[in-house]
Write a protein that holds these residues in place. Structure first.
Motif, PDB file in Angstrom:
ATOM      1  N   LYS A 141       0.837  -1.288   0.054  1.00  8.89           N
ATOM      2  CA  LYS A 141       0.014   0.006  -0.017  1.00  8.89           C
ATOM      3  C   LYS A 141       0.941   1.281  -0.009  1.00  8.89           C
ATOM      4  N   ASP A 181      -9.059  -2.601   2.068  1.00  5.49           N
ATOM      5  CA  ASP A 181      -7.927  -3.563   1.933  1.00  5.49           C
ATOM      6  C   ASP A 181      -7.941  -4.708   3.037  1.00  5.49           C
ATOM      7  N   ASP A 185      -7.822  -8.397   1.836  1.00  2.06           N
ATOM      8  CA  ASP A 185      -6.482  -9.301   2.095  1.00  2.06           C
ATOM      9  C   ASP A 185      -6.668 -10.396   3.173  1.00  2.06           C
ATOM     10  N   PHE A 191      -3.639  -7.354  -4.274  1.00  3.25           N
ATOM     11  CA  PHE A 191      -3.863  -5.867  -4.157  1.00  3.25           C
ATOM     12  C   PHE A 191      -4.097  -5.273  -5.563  1.00  3.25           C
ATOM     13  N   MET A 194      -7.784  -5.953  -5.797  1.00  6.83           N
ATOM     14  CA  MET A 194      -8.569  -5.244  -4.712  1.00  6.83           C
ATOM     15  C   MET A 194      -9.019  -3.840  -5.483  1.00  6.83           C
TER      16      MET A 194
END
Length: 253
Positions: A141, A181, A185, A191, A194
């Motif tokens: 991130k 997230d 996750d 990621f 997402m």
């Protein structure tokens, strides 16, 4: 929105939901550690920003070209808001990195109560084993957000009004990425996938994140926002992002 089974198409409603459920029996212990981490970091940060913000605003105002001096009445409040949001986002990001393992557990418990998806049987040893994966996701991130944060931050300084609007929008996207997230996750959704899912429902995603960013800029409210956002994001994920979507959620007891 009601705090039992109802869904909402207005994403900020889920923060109200998150506020209610984080205090309920069985979830309070998962919300306590993020609260304590936020309290310590924000207490230190508030003192620093209160002492430094007037100098920062004055310095930025001196950088304005002479032909934009007439906009001073408009730029001053926008700069103050920008500095507050920078502070809120910076300390929220630091706090979420430290609290990431606890936020992950909290998100999992909310998803279980709202959807019935069983949580992992997590022991202290299991939590330690999960720590590298959770921190690796936080690093993903950061690597995604930091370059964009620098670019948008420069635009906020160089482009009066337009730059501040871009900063506000990006602040919302940052908060969306950060909190939604956790449930993604926990289900081992990549990621990249997402982000693709969030972009497909950009309206819900952005309004949810913008609300968090604005709340994170409010004194006292910012101390509570982390577990509230985790709970709200987890319920939002179940109702609007998880496949198959659950038409009837399991109420929290």
């Amino acid at each position: 929105m009601p705090t039992t089974t109802s869904q909402s198409n207005f994403a900020p409603d889920y923060l109200i939901y998150g506020w209610h459920i984080m205090w309920q029996k069985g979830l309070r212990r998962y919300a306590l550690m993020p609260l304590l981490i936020n309290l310590v970091l924000f207490s230190a940060g508030v003192v620093w920003v209160v002492q430094s913000a007037p100098e920062w605003v004055a310095a930025i105002m001196t950088m304005l070209p002479s032909y934009l001096q007439f906009l001073e009445w408009l730029l001053w409040p926008l700069l103050v808001i920008t500095i507050i949001l920078v502070f809120a986002l910076s300390f929220t990001t630091l706090a979420t990195i430290i609290a990431a393992p606890f936020n992950s557990l909290l998100a999992e418990q909310v998803v279980f109560r709202r959807s019935g998806l069983p949580p992992r049987a997590m022991t202290a040893l299991g939590l330690l084993k999960e720590l590298p994966r959770v921190l690796s996701r936080e690093l993903q991130k950061l690597l995604y957000l930091l370059p964009r944060l620098l670019i948008v931050g420069l635009l906020a300084l160089l482009l009066p009004v337009v730059g501040q609007v871009l900063w506000l929008l990006f602040s919302g996207w940052m908060m969306t990425i950060q909190y939604l997230d956790y449930p993604f996750d926990n289900q081992h959704i990549s990621f990249r996938q997402m982000r693709r899912s969030l972009a497909q429902q950009r309206g819900k995603s952005l309004t949810f994140g913008l609300t968090i960013a604005l709340l994170a800029s409010l004194p006292l409210v910012n101390l509570l926002i982390m577990p509230v956002a985790v709970c709200g994001a987890s319920a939002l994920w179940v109702d609007h992002f998880h496949q198959p979507r659950y038409a009837n959620s399991t109420p929290i007891k």
